[in-house]
Scaffold this motif. Sequence first.
Motif, PDB file in Angstrom:
ATOM      1  N   ASP A  84      42.971  52.989  41.238  1.00 56.24           N
ATOM      2  CA  ASP A  84      43.147  53.617  42.546  1.00 56.24           C
ATOM      3  C   ASP A  84      44.588  54.101  42.654  1.00 56.24           C
ATOM      4  O   ASP A  84      45.499  53.299  42.793  1.00 56.24           O
ATOM      5  N   PRO A  85      44.809  55.406  42.576  1.00 51.64           N
ATOM      6  CA  PRO A  85      46.176  55.921  42.669  1.00 51.64           C
ATOM      7  C   PRO A  85      46.609  56.237  44.102  1.00 51.64           C
ATOM      8  O   PRO A  85      47.682  56.787  44.313  1.00 51.64           O
ATOM      9  N   PHE A  86      45.775  55.905  45.062  1.00 54.50           N
ATOM     10  CA  PHE A  86      46.018  56.319  46.439  1.00 54.50           C
ATOM     11  C   PHE A  86      46.387  55.182  47.380  1.00 54.50           C
ATOM     12  O   PHE A  86      47.130  55.374  48.333  1.00 54.50           O
ATOM     13  N   ASP A  87      45.828  53.999  47.178  1.00 51.88           N
ATOM     14  CA  ASP A  87      45.974  52.902  48.132  1.00 51.88           C
ATOM     15  C   ASP A  87      46.945  51.842  47.620  1.00 51.88           C
ATOM     16  O   ASP A  87      47.302  51.811  46.452  1.00 51.88           O
ATOM     17  N   HIS A  88      47.339  50.945  48.513  1.00 55.62           N
ATOM     18  CA  HIS A  88      48.246  49.844  48.188  1.00 55.62           C
ATOM     19  C   HIS A  88      47.461  48.749  47.451  1.00 55.62           C
ATOM     20  O   HIS A  88      46.260  48.582  47.648  1.00 55.62           O
ATOM     21  N   VAL A  89      48.136  47.981  46.622  1.00 57.67           N
ATOM     22  CA  VAL A  89      47.505  46.923  45.835  1.00 57.67           C
ATOM     23  C   VAL A  89      46.749  45.935  46.730  1.00 57.67           C
ATOM     24  O   VAL A  89      45.660  45.480  46.371  1.00 57.67           O
ATOM     25  N   ASP A  90      47.276  45.619  47.898  1.00 60.86           N
ATOM     26  CA  ASP A  90      46.577  44.705  48.811  1.00 60.86           C
ATOM     27  C   ASP A  90      45.237  45.280  49.256  1.00 60.86           C
ATOM     28  O   ASP A  90      44.257  44.546  49.396  1.00 60.86           O
ATOM     29  N   GLN A  91      45.186  46.586  49.489  1.00 60.95           N
ATOM     30  CA  GLN A  91      43.935  47.233  49.884  1.00 60.95           C
ATOM     31  C   GLN A  91      42.940  47.222  48.723  1.00 60.95           C
ATOM     32  O   GLN A  91      41.743  47.043  48.931  1.00 60.95           O
ATOM     33  N   ILE A  92      43.446  47.406  47.513  1.00 59.11           N
ATOM     34  CA  ILE A  92      42.582  47.395  46.332  1.00 59.11           C
ATOM     35  C   ILE A  92      42.016  45.983  46.132  1.00 59.11           C
ATOM     36  O   ILE A  92      40.831  45.814  45.827  1.00 59.11           O
ATOM     37  N   ARG A  93      42.845  44.980  46.325  1.00 62.05           N
ATOM     38  CA  ARG A  93      42.398  43.588  46.210  1.00 62.05           C
ATOM     39  C   ARG A  93      41.298  43.297  47.244  1.00 62.05           C
ATOM     40  O   ARG A  93      40.291  42.656  46.926  1.00 62.05           O
ATOM     41  N   ALA A  94      41.472  43.774  48.469  1.00 60.70           N
ATOM     42  CA  ALA A  94      40.453  43.578  49.513  1.00 60.70           C
ATOM     43  C   ALA A  94      39.153  44.299  49.147  1.00 60.70           C
ATOM     44  O   ALA A  94      38.058  43.777  49.373  1.00 60.70           O
ATOM     45  N   PHE A  95      39.267  45.490  48.568  1.00 59.29           N
ATOM     46  CA  PHE A  95      38.092  46.246  48.102  1.00 59.29           C
ATOM     47  C   PHE A  95      37.330  45.420  47.064  1.00 59.29           C
ATOM     48  O   PHE A  95      36.103  45.304  47.129  1.00 59.29           O
ATOM     49  N   ALA A  96      38.056  44.841  46.110  1.00 57.99           N
ATOM     50  CA  ALA A  96      37.433  44.036  45.051  1.00 57.99           C
ATOM     51  C   ALA A  96      36.661  42.868  45.648  1.00 57.99           C
ATOM     52  O   ALA A  96      35.529  42.581  45.244  1.00 57.99           O
ATOM     53  N   SER A  97      37.253  42.210  46.616  1.00 55.64           N
ATOM     54  CA  SER A  97      36.617  41.065  47.255  1.00 55.64           C
ATOM     55  C   SER A  97      35.391  41.489  48.069  1.00 55.64           C
ATOM     56  O   SER A  97      34.327  40.890  47.965  1.00 55.64           O
ATOM     57  N   GLN A  98      35.547  42.533  48.858  1.00 57.39           N
ATOM     58  CA  GLN A  98      34.467  42.983  49.733  1.00 57.39           C
ATOM     59  C   GLN A  98      33.244  43.464  48.971  1.00 57.39           C
ATOM     60  O   GLN A  98      32.113  43.207  49.370  1.00 57.39           O
TER      61      GLN A  98
END
Length: 155
Positions: A84-98
């Motif tokens: 993901d070249p667009f979002d912050h790492v925290d948002q990517i981590r939340a995506f992975a969990s969700q």
Amino acid sequence: MNFKKIFFTLLIFLITTSNAFAFNLELVGINGQKTNVDNFKGKIVVMTFFDVGCYYCQKEVPTLNKLYELYGKNQKNVVVIGVDPFDHVDQIRAFASQFGVKYPLYWGNYSQTTPLGGIFATPTSIFIDKKGIPRVRVPGKISESDFIEIIKSLQ
């Protein structure tokens, strides 16, 4: 002409015409680990660029999870990752969990995607051969069988 014929005609064209090297994309994993796509040289890389808010990216997660399992959790000849070249790492981590992501997710600097032609739509999957050459670029959601066909074409 049906969609599959058009798709595979385009696939063959892309395989035979692309010569750019992809291996200078620095990645930061959702757990803070750093790597470079160059570390995957010698394996086929299935790199799917996504955006956490993209509906089709969310729908592609189960397919990528299956591929990750099928190809030995990146221990065999094929590496499956999401970038993901667009979002912050925290948002990517939340995506992975969700969405129950099993394959590795990374943040990659958008400016470094230029050698790959840039990323203008998500999901976009780029298939890189064992020599580090991007051979196939597919914008949009891909079926599991199409992922497998493309991977087989690169082996």
